[in-house]
Write a protein that holds these residues in place. Structure first.
Motif, PDB file in Angstrom:
ATOM      1  N   ARG A  77     -62.590-162.655 -65.179  1.00  0.00           N
ATOM      2  CA  ARG A  77     -63.392-163.869 -65.428  1.00  0.00           C
ATOM      3  C   ARG A  77     -63.350-164.289 -66.887  1.00  0.00           C
ATOM      4  N   LEU A  78     -63.371-163.306 -67.784  1.00  0.00           N
ATOM      5  CA  LEU A  78     -63.321-163.612 -69.216  1.00  0.00           C
ATOM      6  C   LEU A  78     -62.033-164.367 -69.561  1.00  0.00           C
ATOM      7  N   ILE A  79     -60.903-163.838 -69.083  1.00  0.00           N
ATOM      8  CA  ILE A  79     -59.606-164.424 -69.448  1.00  0.00           C
ATOM      9  C   ILE A  79     -59.277-165.676 -68.627  1.00  0.00           C
ATOM     10  N   ASN A  80     -59.604-165.651 -67.346  1.00  0.00           N
ATOM     11  CA  ASN A  80     -59.191-166.748 -66.456  1.00  0.00           C
ATOM     12  C   ASN A  80     -60.202-167.881 -66.344  1.00  0.00           C
ATOM     13  N   THR A  81     -61.468-167.613 -66.678  1.00  0.00           N
ATOM     14  CA  THR A  81     -62.505-168.649 -66.557  1.00  0.00           C
ATOM     15  C   THR A  81     -63.032-169.093 -67.915  1.00  0.00           C
ATOM     16  N   LYS A  82     -63.423-168.110 -68.745  1.00  0.00           N
ATOM     17  CA  LYS A  82     -64.054-168.469 -70.021  1.00  0.00           C
ATOM     18  C   LYS A  82     -63.045-168.985 -71.052  1.00  0.00           C
ATOM     19  N   VAL A  83     -61.859-168.380 -71.103  1.00  0.00           N
ATOM     20  CA  VAL A  83     -60.852-168.819 -72.087  1.00  0.00           C
ATOM     21  C   VAL A  83     -60.456-170.290 -71.885  1.00  0.00           C
ATOM     22  N   PRO A  84     -60.150-170.741 -70.639  1.00  0.00           N
ATOM     23  CA  PRO A  84     -59.846-172.168 -70.463  1.00  0.00           C
ATOM     24  C   PRO A  84     -60.994-173.075 -70.922  1.00  0.00           C
ATOM     25  N   ALA A  85     -62.234-172.604 -70.717  1.00  0.00           N
ATOM     26  CA  ALA A  85     -63.390-173.392 -71.179  1.00  0.00           C
ATOM     27  C   ALA A  85     -63.406-173.483 -72.704  1.00  0.00           C
ATOM     28  N   TYR A  86     -63.146-172.356 -73.390  1.00  0.00           N
ATOM     29  CA  TYR A  86     -63.086-172.365 -74.864  1.00  0.00           C
ATOM     30  C   TYR A  86     -62.017-173.342 -75.340  1.00  0.00           C
ATOM     31  N   LEU A  87     -60.832-173.244 -74.729  1.00  0.00           N
ATOM     32  CA  LEU A  87     -59.703-174.101 -75.145  1.00  0.00           C
ATOM     33  C   LEU A  87     -60.016-175.573 -74.886  1.00  0.00           C
ATOM     34  N   GLY A  88     -60.669-175.840 -73.761  1.00  0.00           N
ATOM     35  CA  GLY A  88     -61.048-177.213 -73.438  1.00  0.00           C
ATOM     36  C   GLY A  88     -62.045-177.773 -74.432  1.00  0.00           C
ATOM     37  N   LYS A  89     -63.026-176.946 -74.779  1.00  0.00           N
ATOM     38  CA  LYS A  89     -64.080-177.374 -75.709  1.00  0.00           C
ATOM     39  C   LYS A  89     -63.504-177.705 -77.087  1.00  0.00           C
ATOM     40  N   VAL A  90     -62.680-176.786 -77.611  1.00  0.00           N
ATOM     41  CA  VAL A  90     -62.115-177.003 -78.949  1.00  0.00           C
ATOM     42  C   VAL A  90     -61.031-178.086 -78.912  1.00  0.00           C
ATOM     43  N   GLY A  91     -60.316-178.167 -77.802  1.00  0.00           N
ATOM     44  CA  GLY A  91     -59.294-179.216 -77.647  1.00  0.00           C
ATOM     45  C   GLY A  91     -59.927-180.600 -77.651  1.00  0.00           C
ATOM     46  N   GLN A  92     -61.032-180.724 -76.922  1.00  0.00           N
ATOM     47  CA  GLN A  92     -61.755-181.997 -76.840  1.00  0.00           C
ATOM     48  C   GLN A  92     -62.267-182.408 -78.223  1.00  0.00           C
ATOM     49  N   LYS A  93     -62.767-181.421 -78.965  1.00  0.00           N
ATOM     50  CA  LYS A  93     -63.323-181.688 -80.296  1.00  0.00           C
ATOM     51  C   LYS A  93     -62.258-182.194 -81.272  1.00  0.00           C
ATOM     52  N   HIS A  94     -61.040-181.645 -81.161  1.00  0.00           N
ATOM     53  CA  HIS A  94     -59.980-181.981 -82.121  1.00  0.00           C
ATOM     54  C   HIS A  94     -58.869-182.859 -81.515  1.00  0.00           C
ATOM     55  N   GLN A  95     -59.177-183.527 -80.400  1.00  0.00           N
ATOM     56  CA  GLN A  95     -58.223-184.444 -79.736  1.00  0.00           C
ATOM     57  C   GLN A  95     -56.887-183.762 -79.383  1.00  0.00           C
ATOM     58  N   ALA A  96     -56.951-182.504 -78.969  1.00  0.00           N
ATOM     59  CA  ALA A  96     -55.739-181.808 -78.501  1.00  0.00           C
ATOM     60  C   ALA A  96     -55.743-181.832 -76.978  1.00  0.00           C
ATOM     61  N   ARG A  97     -54.644-182.254 -76.396  1.00  0.00           N
ATOM     62  CA  ARG A  97     -54.541-182.287 -74.934  1.00  0.00           C
ATOM     63  C   ARG A  97     -54.166-180.899 -74.406  1.00  0.00           C
ATOM     64  N   VAL A  98     -54.883-180.459 -73.393  1.00  0.00           N
ATOM     65  CA  VAL A  98     -54.661-179.114 -72.844  1.00  0.00           C
ATOM     66  C   VAL A  98     -53.893-179.186 -71.530  1.00  0.00           C
ATOM     67  N   ILE A  99     -52.862-178.330 -71.417  1.00  0.00           N
ATOM     68  CA  ILE A  99     -52.168-178.115 -70.139  1.00  0.00           C
ATOM     69  C   ILE A  99     -52.429-176.663 -69.757  1.00  0.00           C
ATOM     70  N   HIS A 100     -53.054-176.474 -68.633  1.00  0.00           N
ATOM     71  CA  HIS A 100     -53.474-175.138 -68.191  1.00  0.00           C
ATOM     72  C   HIS A 100     -52.774-174.791 -66.876  1.00  0.00           C
ATOM     73  N   VAL A 101     -52.302-173.551 -66.781  1.00  0.00           N
ATOM     74  CA  VAL A 101     -51.563-173.130 -65.584  1.00  0.00           C
ATOM     75  C   VAL A 101     -52.477-172.349 -64.645  1.00  0.00           C
ATOM     76  N   SER A 102     -52.524-172.786 -63.396  1.00  0.00           N
ATOM     77  CA  SER A 102     -53.346-172.131 -62.380  1.00  0.00           C
ATOM     78  C   SER A 102     -52.467-171.636 -61.228  1.00  0.00           C
ATOM     79  N   THR A 103     -53.057-171.409 -60.070  1.00  0.00           N
ATOM     80  CA  THR A 103     -52.382-170.639 -59.028  1.00  0.00           C
ATOM     81  C   THR A 103     -52.634-171.136 -57.604  1.00  0.00           C
ATOM     82  N   ASP A 104     -51.725-170.773 -56.710  1.00  0.00           N
ATOM     83  CA  ASP A 104     -51.881-171.041 -55.277  1.00  0.00           C
ATOM     84  C   ASP A 104     -53.006-170.187 -54.660  1.00  0.00           C
TER      85      ASP A 104
END
Length: 290
Positions: A77-104
């Motif tokens: 959960r830490l790596i697969n759930t919380k990390v994407p949230a961290y990246l999204g939050k900081v990406g949004q703040k600094h206008q960085a577009r995030v591409i995240h890889v998920s799964t079937d």
């Protein structure tokens, strides 16, 4: 020159992007793994993005030990759930577009037609749930992000089914492989090319950046048994592969029995070409033999 931050750069997909980076010299790449940037440290992530100011963040970092995740749920959960949230939050703040890889694994596999992005999700493993919650958390923090779900990833790098089948096929006379789980193998190099193509086309105004969830795997359909047979055939390995049912090979985590992905959305919106799985497998095995 715009910067692209690639996390999880030592994994299968990260390594594939690294190998292709020279073809995209209009960008500066920042390749990081745990040694360079601990993604579980929110302050470190914020400082790194604030300092480097990437225009894009490609998140290839993931906890992918599907069976071990059943015991290590908090870490998954830490790596697969919380990390994407961290990246999204900081990406949004600094206008960085995030591409995240998920799964079937976000699907339960009860369908009999290829899954679209709008189909009902129902993960049945800790891994699948952690990845689905990562998608949700990222898109909540940064609605401008892209989530790309993929399946059965393999390459010449890291641990994967292809390399296991080559190794075991060379060591043993017989192997037993599940034949009633159906999906599509995905060559990491093909997925890497698609991700970089989307960024490049967006930057060159050849297509619009359209946030949301997308599906990507190679074309075609097979079982794990079919995949193993094809690997041995193309690698020139003579080992008898015996088909078995899932119940004959119990695992701690449930696998979706059917997880074929419908790729029409990513093809339509970003104009990408998708190779047939056997053609890509042949390419990968040629690379592996080198």
């Amino acid at each position: 020159m715009k910067k692209i931050l690639v996390t999880g750069a030592d994994g299968q997909l990260g390594a594939a992007i690294k190998a292709l980076a020279a073809n995209y010299n209009e960008f500066e790449f920042l390749f990081t793994d745990i040694q360079e940037l601990d993604l579980t440290n929110q302050a470190a992530v914020a400082m790194f993005v604030e300092t480097e100011k990437p225009a894009y963040i490609i998140n290839c970092a993931a906890y992918t030990a599907v069976d071990i995740a059943e015991k290590e749920a908090d870490l998954a959960r830490l790596i697969n759930t919380k990390v994407p949230a961290y990246l999204g939050k900081v990406g949004q703040k600094h206008q960085a577009r995030v591409i995240h890889v998920s799964t079937d694994y976000v699907f339960d596999g009860t369908s009999y037609t290829p899954y679209t992005e709008n189909d009902l999700v129902n993960p049945e493993s800790v891994y699948g749930k952690s990845k689905l919650n990562g998608e949700i958390a990222l898109l909540k923090e940064a609605p401008s992000s892209l989530v790309i779900r993929t399946s059965w990833l393999y390459s010449i790098h890291g641990k994967n089914f292809l390399k296991t089948m080559v190794k075991l096929g060379e060591e043993r006379d017989k192997l037993r492989v599940v034949c009633d789980q159906v999906g599509t193998p995905t060559y990491a190099d093909d997925l890497a090319e698609v991700i970089l193509t989307i960024i490049s086309k967006t930057e060159n105004k050849l297509c619009d950046w359209k946030p949301g969830i997308y599906h990507y795997s190679n074309e075609g359909v097979c079982s794990w048994y079919d995949f193993a047979k094809a690997i041995h055939e193309l690698a020139g390995i003579s080992c008898h592969v015996h088909p078995i049912a899932t119940e004959e090979y119990p695992t701690p985590a449930a696998r979706p029995p059917y997880s074929v992905l419908n790729k029409s959305k990513i093809k339509r919106i970003f104009g990408v070409q998708i190779p047939y799985w056997r053609d890509s497998l042949k390419k990968c095995i040629t690379e592996l033999k080198k």
